[in-house]
Design an enzyme around this catalytic site. Structure first.
Site, PDB file in Angstrom:
ATOM      1  CB  ALA A 162      -0.925   0.022   1.219  1.00 38.43           C
TER       2      ALA A 162
ATOM      3  CB  ALA B 116       3.914   6.252   5.444  1.00 36.49           C
ATOM      4  CD  GLN B 117       6.748   3.579  -0.531  1.00 41.61           C
ATOM      5  OE1 GLN B 117       6.472   4.621  -1.133  1.00 41.61           O
ATOM      6  NE2 GLN B 117       7.531   2.633  -1.062  1.00 41.61           N
TER       7      GLN B 117
ATOM      8  CG  ASP C 140      -7.958   8.955   8.526  1.00 39.36           C
ATOM      9  OD1 ASP C 140      -8.941   9.406   7.907  1.00 39.36           O
ATOM     10  OD2 ASP C 140      -6.844   8.768   8.000  1.00 39.36           O
TER      11      ASP C 140
END
Length: 341
Positions: free
Chosen positions: A143, A148-149, A299
């Protein structure tokens, strides 16, 4: 007086260059009307003619508005991608088809090269810990989001984990772009229709508060530990465990979970999931966080919710959380009871 908002936007030469790039990208993706409503091109031509070249002509735009907005946000970088993520969860503010298109920004953003990811890991002083504990890390991210990843990795013990790695220089870029967004919001406030409908200045303030929370991965790890404790007796909710020996301010190591995105109804049905049960468990978990614990996931968009075998709901990404004091909890309870009655 009319130039006051622009003076804030041109505090430095770098801000002027960034502002011009934002306008160029918007125009190129067929959103010149937004630039015209800001009336900012006039001021730039008047005050900064030496920086303002011929405005680019928009490319042919066969794509839908949502696709063009998404492409522009991706091109402008992490701050604007994050803004698109926030807007994707607000179909009350933007058209539903645009919100649906922006939902792809939740976990489908162009990734950084793997070598760049490893540079961040080395800069965080994790080289020895990686050699000691990690057997393999996948170069391709599972993702990639605005800040960020995530890369899947395997420990020498055989356990699967996920490494969430912050994009390089994202902190500096975010803070600089937020200053620019504040100035653009001030310009938009001059349009009475936009001001009354969207309250852009307040939206930017809320956005700034949320992204500041997300920049500290140690803080996020501590929050995850707290949520695991909150839900430890709830078999229908799961929060991944944190691996602290591989976690720093910019790298977060956590348990890997293989689940289905909660909005992927076709995959849920194919797996035989009870969607009604999943929905109840999600709502019950959120109500428990708000009404009992006073600490809630701030979130909960579909990219941060997974469904595990057994219709277990897994919460991900605790960069944004909210807190509610006892008095507000009581007011919310009274309000819900009033609705029921």
């Amino acid at each position: 007086m009319a130039l006051q908002p622009i003076r804030r936007a041109i505090r430095t030469y770098a801000n002027v260059g960034r502002l011009r790039r934002v306008l160029v990208v918007l125009i190129r993706h067929g959103m010149g009307d937004v630039v015209r409503r800001l009336h900012i091109d006039y001021y730039l031509r008047l005050s900064l003619w030496w920086l303002w070249r011929r405005a680019p002509r928009p490319e042919p735009q066969p794509r839908r508005l949502g696709q063009r907005i998404r492409a522009a946000l991706v091109e402008l970088g992490p701050t604007f991608v994050k803004l698109g993520q926030v807007l994707s969860t607000r179909p009350d503010l933007i058209p539903a088809d645009v919100a649906e298109e922006l939902a792809g920004l939740q976990d489908q953003v162009p990734a950084e090269p793997f070598e760049t990811v490893m540079e961040v890991i080395r800069s965080e002083g994790l080289t020895d810990a990686f050699e000691r504990e990690i057997e393999h890390i996948e170069p391709e991210p599972i993702a990639a989001a605005s800040m960020a990843q995530a890369h899947r990795a395997r420990l020498r013990t055989g356990e699967e984990i996920v490494l969430k790695v912050q994009r390089p220089s994202v902190s500096e870029v975010l803070r600089s772009d937020i200053r620019l967004l504040e100035d653009l919001a001030a310009l938009l406030e001059r349009d009475e229709e936009i001001r009354d409908l969207f309250r852009p200045t307040e939206l930017v303030r809320q956005f700034e508060r949320s992204v500041e929370q997300e920049l500290d991965f140690r803080r996020e790890g501590r929050t995850m530990d707290r949520f695991r404790e909150i839900h430890r007796r709830n078999a229908g909710v799961h929060v991944p465990a944190v691996h602290w020996s591989l976690t720093t301010d910019r790298v977060l190591a956590m348990e890997f979970v293989d689940g289905i995105k909660i909005s992927d109804t076709h995959a849920l049905d194919a797996a035989g999931c009870d969607r009604s049960l999943v929905a109840r468990r999600t709502v019950d978990a959120m109500l428990q966080q708000i009404n009992e614990d006073g600490l809630f996931h701030g979130d909960p968009h579909p990219g941060n919710l997974r469904v595990l075998p057994g219709d277990v709901v897994c919460f991900l990404d605790f960069g944004i959380v909210g807190r509610i004091d006892a008095d507000t909890q009581q007011q919310l309870t009274d309000f819900l009871l009033a609705i029921v009655n």
